[in-house]
Design an enzyme around this catalytic site. Structure first.
Site, PDB file in Angstrom:
ATOM      1  NE  ARG A 297      27.418 109.290  77.621  1.00 57.75           N
ATOM      2  CZ  ARG A 297      26.979 108.634  76.773  1.00 57.75           C
ATOM      3  NH1 ARG A 297      27.774 108.646  75.509  1.00 57.75           N
ATOM      4  NH2 ARG A 297      26.297 107.465  76.943  1.00 57.75           N
TER       5      ARG A 297
ATOM      6  NE  ARG B  46      27.406 110.155  68.907  1.00 59.65           N
ATOM      7  CZ  ARG B  46      28.399 110.764  69.089  1.00 59.65           C
ATOM      8  NH1 ARG B  46      28.918 110.951  70.436  1.00 59.65           N
ATOM      9  NH2 ARG B  46      28.842 111.611  68.292  1.00 59.65           N
ATOM     10  CB  ILE B  47      28.938 104.104  74.889  1.00 64.13           C
ATOM     11  CG1 ILE B  47      30.306 103.835  74.612  1.00 64.13           C
ATOM     12  CG2 ILE B  47      28.401 103.207  76.434  1.00 64.13           C
ATOM     13  CD1 ILE B  47      30.537 102.717  73.995  1.00 64.13           C
ATOM     14  CG  LEU B  48      22.993 102.514  73.493  1.00 63.03           C
ATOM     15  CD1 LEU B  48      22.314 101.286  73.100  1.00 63.03           C
ATOM     16  CD2 LEU B  48      22.283 103.504  72.932  1.00 63.03           C
TER      17      LEU B  48
ATOM     18  CG  ASN C 113      26.396  96.253  69.153  1.00 59.73           C
ATOM     19  OD1 ASN C 113      26.171  97.349  68.363  1.00 59.73           O
ATOM     20  ND2 ASN C 113      27.320  96.225  69.316  1.00 59.73           N
ATOM     21  CB  THR C 114      25.566  93.637  64.476  1.00 62.12           C
ATOM     22  OG1 THR C 114      26.350  92.722  63.916  1.00 62.12           O
ATOM     23  CG2 THR C 114      25.352  94.852  63.893  1.00 62.12           C
ATOM     24  CG  HIS C 115      31.773  94.034  67.993  1.00 67.35           C
ATOM     25  ND1 HIS C 115      32.055  95.427  68.205  1.00 67.35           N
ATOM     26  CD2 HIS C 115      32.850  93.375  68.409  1.00 67.35           C
ATOM     27  CE1 HIS C 115      33.273  95.581  68.646  1.00 67.35           C
ATOM     28  NE2 HIS C 115      33.798  94.379  68.609  1.00 67.35           N
TER      29      HIS C 115
ATOM     30  N   GLY D 206      28.283  97.602  79.859  1.00 65.77           N
ATOM     31  CA  GLY D 206      29.769  97.625  79.389  1.00 65.77           C
ATOM     32  C   GLY D 206      29.713  98.009  77.816  1.00 65.77           C
TER      33      GLY D 206
ATOM     34  CG  ASP E  92      31.185  96.326  71.715  1.00 67.47           C
ATOM     35  OD1 ASP E  92      30.139  96.667  71.448  1.00 67.47           O
ATOM     36  OD2 ASP E  92      32.519  96.853  71.305  1.00 67.47           O
TER      37      ASP E  92
END
Ligand code: GAR
Length: 219
Positions: free
Chosen positions: A83, A109-111, A125-127, A161, A163
């Protein structure tokens, strides 16, 4: 005027266009990416997508990018030993295009810490939920299962974290009695695309300042 006279300078546009370079990270269909590409058809839009990067070679958004003549890169986790190595590879791919802003638009994916060490502060980010409610990969499903009557979308800065980063903009969407995950997500995405385009434009024009957790565009 003789041949020896200096030539007048070439005419220059009255305003020199200044546009922020964007890298867009995607994993899916790329309708948010398409909205950014449509917005930048307007010469006054203050940002330009210069590259699209995906973790998935089959992501539909890659075709959207290619059709618009935008450079695409695939950085697949399977091509890296672990990872952290993938994270570093992604960070390098982004650095190579030297963006002002990195926009995660359906990037699933998590950065990791390696990526954020290089790019923190310029990743957005858009959520598809009103954070801090319903973070994670199944926001629309989770909101429906919880029985909320109003949900929506959030554009936020990315921190380490899931989001959890400072909120830049939010917009609400009503949940209808007959909604399922697909119908609700589709209505959210209509609102989300406009919110993302407006927020990216504001960031490109004015930048963002932080007062604790409170983000102030232009502040
Ligand atoms: C968007 O609704 C985005 O908010 C969501 O994926 C969709 C991508 O749509 N992202 C997440 O759920 C991240 N946790 P698109 O590929 O059509 O732009």
């Amino acid at each position: 005027m003789s041949h020896d006279d200096p030539q007048p300078p070439a005419p220059r546009p009255a305003t020199v266009p200044r546009t922020a370079r964007l890298v867009v990270l995607i994993s899916g269909a790329g309708s948010n990416l398409a909205a950014l590409l449509a917005a930048q058809q307007d010469a006054d839009f203050p940002a330009r997508v210069v590259a699209v990067i995906s973790d998935k070679p089959e992501a539909g958004g890659l075709e959207v990018a290619r059709a618009a003549g935008i450079a695409t890169v695939v950085v697949r986790p399977a091509d890296f030993p672990d990872r952290a190595a993938w994270d570093a590879g992604l960070a390098r791919a982004v650095s190579a295009v030297d963006p002002a802003w990195v926009v995660c638009a359906g990037f699933m994916r998590i950065l990791g810490p390696g990526f954020l060490a290089e790019h923190a502060g310029r990743v957005v980010n858009t959520h598809p939920a009103l954070l801090p409610s319903f973070p994670g990969a199944h926001a629309v499903r989770d909101a429906l299962a919880h029985g909320v009557r109003v949900t929506g979308c959030t554009v936020h800065l990315v921190d380490d974290g899931v989001d959890t980063g400072p909120i830049l903009a939010q917009r609400a969407v009503d949940v209808l009695p007959d909604d399922d995950e697909a119908t609700l997500h589709e209505r959210i995405k209509v609102v989300e695309r406009t919110l993302l385009v407006e927020t990216v434009a504001a960031l490109a024009r004015h930048g963002v300042g932080l007062d604790g957790r409170r983000a102030r565009i232009g502040g």
